[in-house]
Design a protein around this motif. Structure first.
Motif, mmCIF file in Angstrom:
data_model
loop_
_atom_site.group_PDB
_atom_site.id
_atom_site.type_symbol
_atom_site.label_atom_id
_atom_site.label_comp_id
_atom_site.label_asym_id
_atom_site.label_seq_id
_atom_site.Cartn_x
_atom_site.Cartn_y
_atom_site.Cartn_z
ATOM 1 N N THR A 3 0.846 -1.253 -0.006
ATOM 2 C CA THR A 3 -0.038 -0.018 -0.084
ATOM 3 C C THR A 3 0.898 1.281 0.110
ATOM 4 O O THR A 3 2.132 1.192 0.420
ATOM 5 C CB THR A 3 -0.903 0.253 1.274
ATOM 6 N N PRO A 11 -9.269 4.680 1.333
ATOM 7 C CA PRO A 11 -10.433 3.837 1.143
ATOM 8 C C PRO A 11 -11.702 3.852 2.072
ATOM 9 O O PRO A 11 -12.906 3.739 1.707
ATOM 10 C CB PRO A 11 -9.813 2.521 1.101
ATOM 11 N N TYR A 219 -8.276 -7.561 -7.528
ATOM 12 C CA TYR A 219 -7.971 -8.323 -6.142
ATOM 13 C C TYR A 219 -6.574 -9.250 -6.462
ATOM 14 O O TYR A 219 -5.827 -9.336 -5.674
ATOM 15 C CB TYR A 219 -9.244 -9.192 -5.707
ATOM 16 N N HIS A 222 -2.087 -7.586 -7.163
ATOM 17 C CA HIS A 222 -0.795 -7.548 -6.463
ATOM 18 C C HIS A 222 0.155 -9.174 -6.817
ATOM 19 O O HIS A 222 1.312 -9.215 -6.626
ATOM 20 C CB HIS A 222 -0.970 -7.499 -4.845
ATOM 21 N N ASP A 233 -3.605 1.908 -8.762
ATOM 22 C CA ASP A 233 -4.016 1.965 -7.381
ATOM 23 C C ASP A 233 -5.021 0.566 -7.296
ATOM 24 O O ASP A 233 -6.284 0.755 -7.448
ATOM 25 C CB ASP A 233 -4.742 3.043 -6.885
ATOM 26 N N ASP A 234 -4.487 -0.602 -6.748
ATOM 27 C CA ASP A 234 -5.484 -1.682 -7.084
ATOM 28 C C ASP A 234 -6.426 -1.871 -5.867
ATOM 29 O O ASP A 234 -6.906 -3.035 -5.800
ATOM 30 C CB ASP A 234 -4.437 -3.030 -7.139
ATOM 31 N N TYR A 235 -6.240 -0.998 -4.943
ATOM 32 C CA TYR A 235 -7.070 -1.126 -3.652
ATOM 33 C C TYR A 235 -8.289 -0.254 -3.961
ATOM 34 O O TYR A 235 -9.258 -0.392 -3.210
ATOM 35 C CB TYR A 235 -6.212 -0.498 -2.345
ATOM 36 N N ASN A 236 -8.275 0.422 -4.893
ATOM 37 C CA ASN A 236 -9.547 1.758 -5.102
ATOM 38 C C ASN A 236 -10.188 1.363 -6.556
ATOM 39 O O ASN A 236 -10.469 2.597 -7.029
ATOM 40 C CB ASN A 236 -9.042 2.995 -4.913
#
Ligand code: FES
Ligand SMILES: [Fe+2]
Length: 256
Positions: A3, A11, A219, A222, A233-236
């Motif tokens: 992150t 988030p 998801y 990564h 930004d793979d989290y958002n």
């Protein structure tokens, strides 16, 4: 998962904002792997053909591949092969790639240019607009068997933003209705100005939904694309759901 701080909201704040909008939850079925059957069942696949593929608008290709009158390409969908042709300056038509004499496949190439289609079996010939041009030795047929001068069997064909769509269902709603809110959401991207720079296809030995499922989530980024995580930004990942089951996934890029 790695992150890092970016300019965008955190988030948690973002999720809180979305919750405040009180958007009703989307129905997503009743589990992750509770319905495995849909990935391997022949019967389920047949049902998909009957109730989905033969009834919805699907993208057959791009208008940039139909520049001149007489340009055509073929599109395969399930068991069907379809010819898409520019039959006039202002007309695109779609035909089943089937001879009206004894059902031979009319053309085998992916792309072509001609003002007629000649069946390779007995050389019956159709004009680019699907009308019958020639029956070989027509005088040897009883008049009653050829008096309807069979044209090629046509299917519905409409365009939006340079995409050519076809639909086998005569009773389906028009393309604009099917696309619902998608054109507005996509206007920013000016898809009508896009051109094909490389035509590339791959065959994956899997059910089509396996690949679609993977392309609808970040998801795994990564683990499977660690090199991308430096750029995205793979989290958002952001999802918007429109009418008729259309959705859009937006992948934010790091701004610094
Ligand atoms: S099957 Fe096509 S001309 Fe006979
Ligand atoms: Fe991926």
């Amino acid at each position: 998962m790695a992150t890092r701080e970016i300019d965008a909201e955190k988030p948690v704040e973002r999720a809180a904002k979305k919750r405040a909008l009180n958007i009703p939850p989307v129905k997503v079925g009743d589990g992750i792997l509770h319905d495995q059957e849909k990935y391997y069942s022949r019967e389920f696949m047949d049902r998909e053909w009957e109730s989905l593929w033969s009834r919805v608008w699907t993208i057959a290709g791009r208008l940039t591949d139909l520049k001149r009158v007489g340009d055509w390409f073929t599109y395969k969908l399930g068991k069907e092969s379809i010819i898409i042709a520019r039959s006039a300056e202002d007309r695109i038509q779609a035909f089943y790639n089937v001879c009206q004499h004894r059902g031979s496949q009319l053309v085998n190439q992916d792309f072509g240019h001609s003002m007629s289609f000649v069946c390779p079996f007995h050389t019956w010939t159709w004009n680019i607009d699907g009308s019958l041009k020639r029956i070989t030795d027509a005088e040897t047929f009883p008049e009653r068997t050829i008096c309807d001068k069979p044209g090629l069997s046509e299917m519905r064909c409409e365009t939006w933003a340079g995409f050519v769509f076809v639909n086998m269902d005569d009773n389906a709603p028009p393309l604009s209705e099917f696309l619902a809110g998608l054109p507005d959401a996509m206007a920013l991207y000016k898809m009508e100005d896009m051109v094909v720079v490389k035509d590339y296809s791959v065959n994956w030995p899997m059910n089509w939904k396996i690949s679609l499922d993977a392309f609808m989530e970040g998801y795994h980024a990564h683990a499977r694309h660690p090199e991308l995580v430096r750029m995205i930004d793979d989290y958002n990942f952001d999802y918007e759901v429109f009418g008729n089951g259309h959705s859009m996934m937006t992948i934010p890029m790091w701004t610094k």
